[in-house]
Design a protein around this motif. Structure first.
Motif, mmCIF file in Angstrom:
data_model
loop_
_atom_site.group_PDB
_atom_site.id
_atom_site.type_symbol
_atom_site.label_atom_id
_atom_site.label_comp_id
_atom_site.label_asym_id
_atom_site.label_seq_id
_atom_site.Cartn_x
_atom_site.Cartn_y
_atom_site.Cartn_z
ATOM 1 N N LYS A 9 0.283 -1.195 0.365
ATOM 2 C CA LYS A 9 -0.002 -0.379 -0.309
ATOM 3 C C LYS A 9 0.787 1.105 -0.044
ATOM 4 O O LYS A 9 1.816 1.016 0.348
ATOM 5 C CB LYS A 9 -1.012 0.040 1.172
ATOM 6 N N THR A 43 -4.236 0.979 -3.068
ATOM 7 C CA THR A 43 -4.702 0.522 -3.138
ATOM 8 C C THR A 43 -6.485 1.340 -3.181
ATOM 9 O O THR A 43 -6.394 2.086 -2.552
ATOM 10 C CB THR A 43 -4.933 -1.006 -1.965
ATOM 11 N N HIS A 44 -7.175 0.969 -3.729
ATOM 12 C CA HIS A 44 -9.041 1.515 -2.676
ATOM 13 C C HIS A 44 -8.830 1.846 -1.422
ATOM 14 O O HIS A 44 -8.998 2.448 -1.010
ATOM 15 C CB HIS A 44 -10.030 0.430 -4.023
ATOM 16 N N LYS A 45 -8.648 0.919 -0.675
ATOM 17 C CA LYS A 45 -8.814 0.884 0.734
ATOM 18 C C LYS A 45 -8.065 2.311 1.132
ATOM 19 O O LYS A 45 -8.295 3.404 1.915
ATOM 20 C CB LYS A 45 -8.894 -0.409 1.686
ATOM 21 N N HIS A 46 -6.538 1.742 0.610
ATOM 22 C CA HIS A 46 -5.920 3.390 1.216
ATOM 23 C C HIS A 46 -6.019 3.983 0.173
ATOM 24 O O HIS A 46 -4.215 4.812 0.485
ATOM 25 C CB HIS A 46 -4.672 2.738 1.903
ATOM 26 N N TYR A 47 -6.182 4.257 -1.153
ATOM 27 C CA TYR A 47 -5.708 5.467 -2.009
ATOM 28 C C TYR A 47 -5.408 6.515 -1.498
ATOM 29 O O TYR A 47 -5.814 7.434 -1.128
ATOM 30 C CB TYR A 47 -7.229 5.450 -3.112
ATOM 31 N N ASP A 70 -7.120 -2.885 -6.934
ATOM 32 C CA ASP A 70 -8.155 -3.242 -6.432
ATOM 33 C C ASP A 70 -7.597 -4.300 -5.463
ATOM 34 O O ASP A 70 -7.892 -5.663 -6.183
ATOM 35 C CB ASP A 70 -9.622 -3.316 -7.077
ATOM 36 N N THR A 71 -7.510 -4.662 -4.144
ATOM 37 C CA THR A 71 -7.554 -6.179 -3.318
ATOM 38 C C THR A 71 -8.782 -6.517 -2.146
ATOM 39 O O THR A 71 -8.038 -6.982 -1.325
ATOM 40 C CB THR A 71 -6.373 -5.873 -2.482
ATOM 41 N N GLN A 72 -9.162 -5.578 -3.225
ATOM 42 C CA GLN A 72 -10.639 -5.545 -1.684
ATOM 43 C C GLN A 72 -11.317 -7.539 -1.859
ATOM 44 O O GLN A 72 -11.444 -7.381 -3.194
ATOM 45 C CB GLN A 72 -12.359 -4.695 -2.181
#
Length: 196
Positions: A9, A43-47, A70-72
């Motif tokens: 990330k 990542t989308h979560k930590h963008y 995208d690692t969701q």
């Protein structure tokens, strides 16, 4: 000395222990005079937009490559993973755009050290060894399967618990198998160092 730090990330902003640890390592290498390159999954979560990183931050002083991924966790991905034999924890991080960017970096210049932040990125060690003769280092933030064993034990839903047990066992086997891929392991905690 040329060092490539490969992160799961973008270590900015520093909102959690992992981002802080990675960021401090980058800053330490840079301040010691190393030529630092960072390859980070964004990542989308930590963008975070790389262009918005303040110019006074250490990440602005090093060569930064960011790959939006995208690692969701998804139900479909978790279900498909049942047939793979690989831990879902790991398969989410193996993506073609990341692989291509890694190849680009490794063919552009040689590195003396390539440091992977987290065991999940070990899915790329064979590719790294194909394109580089650098010393390969794992910066182990945790013994990951041990954390997931605790999560599994605390889970009450039987179906979810069975799935987590399967994934934790796969992750443990993956960790044990891939530890020998590295020339050195840098654990954060002494207890983890003893376990490794």
């Amino acid at each position: 000395m040329r060092i490539l730090i490969f992160c799961n990330k973008l270590p900015y902003p520093q909102r959690d222990g992992s981002a802080i640890a990675i960021h401090n390592m980058i800053r330490g290498y840079w301040e010691a005079g190393a030529e630092v390159t960072v390859l980070a999954l964004n990542t989308h979560k930590h963008y975070y937009p790389p262009e918005a990183i303040p110019t006074e931050d250490a990440l602005s002083q090093v060569r930064l490559r960011s790959v939006t991924t995208d690692t969701q966790v998804t139900f479909g991905g978790a279900f498909r993973n049942l047939l793979s034999g690989e831990p879902y924890h790991v398969s989410r991080f193996r993506q073609k755009p990341v692989e291509q960017e890694l190849i680009n970096l490794l063919t552009e210049q040689p590195f003396d050290i390539i440091q992977l932040e987290e065991i999940y990125l070990s899915t790329y060690t064979e590719l790294i060894r194909t394109y580089s003769e650098a010393t390969l280092v794992l910066r182990a933030h945790n013994v990951e399967h041990a954390i997931w064993q605790g999560v599994t034990e605390q889970t009450r839903n039987r179906l979810k618990k069975a799935y987590l047990r399967l994934q934790t066992n796969r992750l443990q086997a993956f960790e044990y198998r891939h530890l020998s891929d590295f020339d050195a392991i840098l654990p954060i905690a002494e207890a983890d160092g003893a376990r490794f």
